[in-house]
Design an enzyme around this catalytic site. Structure first.
Site, mmCIF file in Angstrom:
data_model
loop_
_atom_site.group_PDB
_atom_site.id
_atom_site.type_symbol
_atom_site.label_atom_id
_atom_site.label_comp_id
_atom_site.label_asym_id
_atom_site.label_seq_id
_atom_site.Cartn_x
_atom_site.Cartn_y
_atom_site.Cartn_z
ATOM 1 N N ASP B 92 0.861 -1.179 0.000
ATOM 2 C CA ASP B 92 0.000 0.000 0.000
ATOM 3 C C ASP B 92 0.903 1.237 0.000
ATOM 4 O O ASP B 92 2.131 1.134 -0.006
ATOM 5 C CB ASP B 92 -0.971 -0.038 1.179
ATOM 6 N N SER B 93 0.281 2.407 0.033
ATOM 7 C CA SER B 93 1.048 3.644 -0.154
ATOM 8 C C SER B 93 1.634 4.177 1.146
ATOM 9 O O SER B 93 2.472 5.070 1.129
ATOM 10 C CB SER B 93 0.132 4.713 -0.724
ATOM 11 N N GLY B 94 1.167 3.656 2.270
ATOM 12 C CA GLY B 94 1.554 4.219 3.556
ATOM 13 C C GLY B 94 0.503 5.168 4.105
ATOM 14 O O GLY B 94 0.488 5.495 5.290
ATOM 15 N N TYR B 96 -2.817 4.936 4.507
ATOM 16 C CA TYR B 96 -3.864 4.448 5.397
ATOM 17 C C TYR B 96 -3.472 4.572 6.863
ATOM 18 O O TYR B 96 -4.229 5.085 7.684
ATOM 19 C CB TYR B 96 -4.213 2.989 5.059
ATOM 20 N N ASP B 162 -3.163 8.258 -1.001
ATOM 21 C CA ASP B 162 -4.436 8.979 -0.930
ATOM 22 C C ASP B 162 -4.675 9.384 0.513
ATOM 23 O O ASP B 162 -4.060 8.835 1.425
ATOM 24 C CB ASP B 162 -5.595 8.108 -1.439
ATOM 25 N N GLN B 207 -12.230 7.523 -4.526
ATOM 26 C CA GLN B 207 -12.584 8.190 -3.271
ATOM 27 C C GLN B 207 -14.048 8.630 -3.329
ATOM 28 O O GLN B 207 -14.785 8.216 -4.197
ATOM 29 C CB GLN B 207 -11.690 9.420 -3.078
ATOM 30 N N ASP B 283 -8.285 -7.590 0.577
ATOM 31 C CA ASP B 283 -7.280 -7.761 1.618
ATOM 32 C C ASP B 283 -7.918 -7.405 2.935
ATOM 33 O O ASP B 283 -8.826 -6.551 2.980
ATOM 34 C CB ASP B 283 -6.066 -6.851 1.391
ATOM 35 N N CYS B 331 -6.206 -28.803 5.814
ATOM 36 C CA CYS B 331 -5.102 -27.905 6.162
ATOM 37 C C CYS B 331 -4.145 -28.610 7.128
ATOM 38 O O CYS B 331 -4.495 -29.620 7.739
ATOM 39 C CB CYS B 331 -5.619 -26.605 6.773
ATOM 40 N N CYS B 334 -5.686 -29.041 10.703
ATOM 41 C CA CYS B 334 -6.779 -30.028 10.805
ATOM 42 C C CYS B 334 -6.267 -31.447 10.570
ATOM 43 O O CYS B 334 -6.838 -32.404 11.095
ATOM 44 C CB CYS B 334 -7.913 -29.681 9.844
ATOM 45 N N HIS B 360 -4.866 -22.604 9.597
ATOM 46 C CA HIS B 360 -6.225 -23.019 9.219
ATOM 47 C C HIS B 360 -6.970 -21.876 8.534
ATOM 48 O O HIS B 360 -7.579 -22.074 7.477
ATOM 49 C CB HIS B 360 -7.023 -23.502 10.437
#
Lengths: 389, 389
Positions: B92-94, B96, B162, B207, B283, B331, B334, B360
């Protein structure tokens, strides 16, 4: 019981390469037993443990009897099934943690509790009464009870309850304690014989602190009792020199036809020393605890300083070091990650750091033990030593 | 740039199965991007991540620029090499983390810091000035700087800087912020074009908060700018209903020939909803954070209660439950361990619990995405939904 046997394949001086056969498979000795203290090696999964060449792990009766409790573990099919570990396992008697709390002298790490929580209430010929550090409930551990609990846990190799006397007590105290531990050992054997089903074997523990005559007396007792294996317990002295001495005369007195375990020793130099005296198995929190403090075990040819058996990956010198912990190591961590990444993870307090360094240290110790075994088979133990010390 | 492409293989309603090709391999969409926040999925090693079917992970520029710093990562050969992850990656851009600190409104988890450490100093057209939560040092993040840092980190998919406006700000603030973010996006593109080498592609972020007319304006800007992909950012509203509305009209306005990412959404019901609107990638810290709180994701047919998408393995009901988390799950966890063991490990605060539940949950989400993809290919997405919700 044909499920268990101990075979000495090769003797080289006093060192020996052997095989301990158990219902969960064989242990090629000399071997290291890693501490899955509370039924888990904290940050390592059992499959990676296995991949790292681990033959046997141990769990602590003291912690497990308090949480989740031996009956719960029995209902879940025993410790092997609960943990998902199908290879050999050892449990201790619970005594070490109880008494080290009472005496307040040994590593806080193994106890898993802070000193203000010391909870030993009474100790007498019958057994020990202590308070749970989890919920304050009172527990009584007797030799019989320890065996019953260990039978429910279901490890292959189990230990008698003994009083672990620290270094600072008197010779008289050590003697009285030793004689009590002998009585406890006899009661443990009786309890064990009552309900044994060939799925477990019992180890005696030699006592006597740093006193040669007491060690002799204790070894004679152990030698004459029908144990499968034997461990060297009690205080081993104030420093390495005294420890080597105590182990040396202990080994002179003990029978040589039984698998012999040295409790709580785990540095490379000590392992070589003890193997030269005839020790077959070791356990120690050192390799896994060290990892959780950022220490990675390392061979002398990879060391920058010769005074330590490990490097501290927190050190700034590793910030841009794109090499693995060891170039010539094929462990999971060395195949995948650099010292710089581990350094960064430690700095950022990412838990993955502990996992990855633990894998390296376990692999390293297993490799060490394999190399030592091969060297004994080839009659070149002293040459092999120079690769590691 | 032939290193990257996006192909829609099949459309079923608005849902689509696609393929994002990158120099580190292809991502079969819909896909979930797991958060390796500080360059590690905390308790999971990259090989087990890979084994669990993980196609792509993300790391946060904000954390990595502060520690170990983008220059260190570049010297170590970039983020892929440093982490030992050879498959696709997104950064990401940083923005957030910086802005959620300033506004103090979004999950503390993702920020990785406590509220008293809020450190946004100023924000203006040029960029944002903030203080490091690690050493107090002042940093300035501009659109250009974010691109430069992400170029040094070297992820395949990178994002424009952003301003992330929270729900509680006014429409006027949201509008001004959106227009500033558009200018930043243009500057990001210019910076990106200057030194791109075909090893990365840039995503724009739409946005406009919860305001339809602003969302429309923002999508038109994004549609006309030469981005490879597009993400839906900003505030998505006060509740699920509003979030679905905002995403719905956003998807109407956005072009459909680009891979489209929905930021920060990760519940099963939301994933199905968004995929039905045409989203390709997601994500969220949810699956891995949930695991570290003892929550295991579970399909409806394995649930005891229908109101939750997970079970809390800390609950006493699992104390003697010898079943795996899910009987029909293959998995690592499990296959090897019971609910009772995980329950015990959580109670005993053994770190292995978090590792095993994380494996899991990651496997579960990857399986979910694979099933959804196959259902889209087979035109039966709504039937598939009933297996998961």
């Amino acid at each position: 019981m044909s499920n268990f046997s101990f075979i000495i394949i090769k003797q080289s001086g006093s060192a020996r390469a052997g095989l301990i056969n158990t219902p969960h498979g064989s242990i090629e000795t000399p071997a290291f037993i890693f501490c899955a203290t509370k039924g888990a090696i904290k940050v390592a999964d059992t499959e990676r443990l296995d991949d790292a060449g681990t033959q046997i792990i141990l769990a602590n009766t003291y912690h497990l009897m308090l949480q989740p409790g031996e009956d719960t573990i029995a209902q879940l099919g025993g410790l092997h099934k609960m943990m998902g570990w199908n290879k050999p396992m050892l449990t201790d008697s619970g005594g070490y943690q109880i008494f080290s709390l009472g005496h307040g002298s040994v590593s806080e790490e193994i106890k898993g509790i802070r000193s203000k929580q010391r909870t030993l209430l009474t100790i007498n010929e019958d057994g020990a009464v202590f308070r749970s550090y989890i919920n304050g409930k009172t527990y009584c551990l007797t030799p019989e009870k320890s065996i019953q609990i260990q039978q429910k846990l279901g490890a292959d190799l189990i230990l008698v309850l003994d009083e672990c006397t620290p270094f600072h007590v008197s010779k008289e105290y050590t003697k009285q304690s030793m004689r009590m531990s002998h009585k406890w050992a006899t009661r443990s054997l009786q309890e064990f014989e009552k309900s044994k089903q060939g799925k477990q074997v019992l180890y005696g523990i030699s006592q006597g602190g740093v006193y040669k005559d007491l060690r002799k007396e204790s070894c004679e007792f152990i030698n004459n009792a029908p144990f499968f294996g034997q461990a060297i317990g009690g205080s081993l002295g104030k420093d390495k020199k005294q420890m080597y001495e105590v182990v040396a005369y202990n080994m002179e007195y003990l029978r040589q036809d039984r698998p012999t375990h040295l409790l709580g020793i785990g540095s490379i130099v000590d392992i070589f020393h003890a193997i030269n005296l005839g020790i077959d198995t070791f356990d120690c929190v050192h390799p896994t605890r060290l990892a959780r403090h950022g220490g990675a075990l390392i061979k002398p040819n990879n060391r920058s300083s010769q005074c330590k058996e490990h490097i501290n990956l927190r050190n700034k010198q590793f910030e841009l070091d794109n090499n693995p912990i060891e170039d010539d190591c094929s462990c999971f961590t060395c195949r995948k990650h650099s010292r710089a990444y581990l350094h960064y993870l430690l700095k950022a307090r990412e838990l993955l750091a502990y996992t990855l360094i633990t894998y390296h240290n376990i692999f390293f110790i297993n490799k060490l033990m394999q190399s030592i075994r091969q060297a004994i088979l080839d009659n070149r133990l002293n040459q092999e030593k120079s690769n590691w010390i």
